[in-house]
Design an enzyme around this catalytic site. Structure first.
Site, mmCIF file in Angstrom:
data_model
loop_
_atom_site.group_PDB
_atom_site.id
_atom_site.type_symbol
_atom_site.label_atom_id
_atom_site.label_comp_id
_atom_site.label_asym_id
_atom_site.label_seq_id
_atom_site.Cartn_x
_atom_site.Cartn_y
_atom_site.Cartn_z
ATOM 1 N N ASP A 7 -6.834 -24.875 -25.249
ATOM 2 C CA ASP A 7 -6.871 -23.914 -26.346
ATOM 3 C C ASP A 7 -6.112 -24.523 -27.527
ATOM 4 O OD1 ASP A 7 -7.223 -21.359 -27.641
ATOM 5 O OD2 ASP A 7 -5.144 -20.896 -27.131
ATOM 6 N N ASP A 11 -4.623 -22.439 -30.863
ATOM 7 C CA ASP A 11 -3.528 -21.627 -31.383
ATOM 8 C C ASP A 11 -2.558 -21.219 -30.284
ATOM 9 O OD1 ASP A 11 -4.892 -21.872 -33.715
ATOM 10 O OD2 ASP A 11 -5.464 -19.775 -33.911
ATOM 11 N N ASP A 16 -2.757 -19.928 -23.266
ATOM 12 C CA ASP A 16 -1.574 -19.080 -23.421
ATOM 13 C C ASP A 16 -1.884 -17.587 -23.459
ATOM 14 O OD1 ASP A 16 -2.816 -19.138 -25.982
ATOM 15 O OD2 ASP A 16 -0.902 -18.637 -26.937
#
Length: 281
Positions: A13, A15, A214
């Site tokens: 991922d 961001d 996250d």
């Protein structure tokens, strides 16, 4: 180094992981990215961002021309990893999984009479700028979608449940993001990850996949990975990491570098142990 019979493919991922959430800085991960490049370990970006946004970011990250997954698993942009030995390599090919944006907008147009919402198509560049505080150029990149459509929900929760059911009859899904709801086909980051891993795998090698995330939207790819890696957020760890996974202690790009370094050390130790083990008799 990894033994010749094993190939690691790293999915990540952006961001909050490779990019810091607050300032989008990735410099703490720069050295680790270079190590991965030197070792010829593919790094596959897997983000909610559009192809246009990710093409720009990939160039900045030293991953220009490489395969990446955009719009939360709805679009794959195939890269040059497929060049060798394949004259029909689809380098630069855009593959939409699930549903095209045109099909999604057609369904949303039908549902406009019953439900109150504003999608990116309704907001336009100025509206997206107002809602996201993006610059005009970046708002244009964010609107250039191919397999999803974000929207602001202006109706009741009860109506949203009915709206979601109506979308399901068209094989579409509704997912909550940070500010927007996202309409997409029936795909996910995990589905797209599997598709890429299969296509990049070599028949004479074992493929080991690692995935870094996250937030809950990343869970599908973490669940599919051989080695799931979690990056903590300011409010704690937002994903489930099963064994033999790795959880970084630091947030953002620093945590990303920490976890990948741990992964490489673990694999090197395993490779060394295998090479030094006595032969079977």
């Amino acid at each position: 180094m990894l033994p010749n019979s094993t190939r690691l493919i790293l999915f990540t991922d952006l961001d909050g992981c490779l990019l810091n959430k607050h300032d989008y800085d990735w410099s703490p991960a720069a050295e680790t990215l270079q190590i991965l490049s030197t070792r010829r370990i593919p790094v596959i970006l897997n983000s909610s961002k559009t192809v246009a946004e990710m093409t720009q970011l990939a160039s900045e990250l030293g991953l220009a021309g490489k395969t990446f997954i955009s719009e939360n698993g709805s679009v794959i942009r195939w890269g040059d990893e497929l060049e060798k030995g394949k004259s029909d390599s689809p380098t630069g090919e855009i593959e939409v999984i699930g549903a095209s944006r045109d099909d999604i907008l057609s369904v949303l147009k039908q549902l406009k009479a019953k439900y109150r919402f504003r999608s990116f198509a309704d907001l336009g560049v100025d509206g997206v700028m107002d809602e996201t505080q993006l610059s005009r150029d970046k708002a244009r990149l964010a609107i250039a979608r191919q397999g999803t459509e974000p929207l602001l929900w202006d109706d009741s929760d009860e109506q949203r449940t009915k709206f979601e059911q109506a979308l399901d009859t068209h094989q579409l899904t509704l997912t909550r993001g940070g500010r927007f709801w996202h309409v997409a086909g029936k795909t996910s980051k995990g589905v797209a990850m599997q598709r890429v891993a299969q296509r990049l795998s070599h028949p004479d090698t074992n493929t080991l996949t690692a995935a870094i995330g996250d937030s809950p939207i990343d869970q599908s790819m973490l669940d599919q990975a051989d080695v799931p890696i979690g990056i903590p957020t300011p409010s704690g760890l937002g994903v489930n990491i099963a064994s033999p996974g790795i959880v970084a202690k630091q947030q953002g790009a620093a945590g990303w570098a920490e976890a990948v370094t741990q992964l490489l050390s673990r694999l090197d130790a395993a490779a060394s142990a295998t090479q030094n083990s006595p032969p079977l008799v």
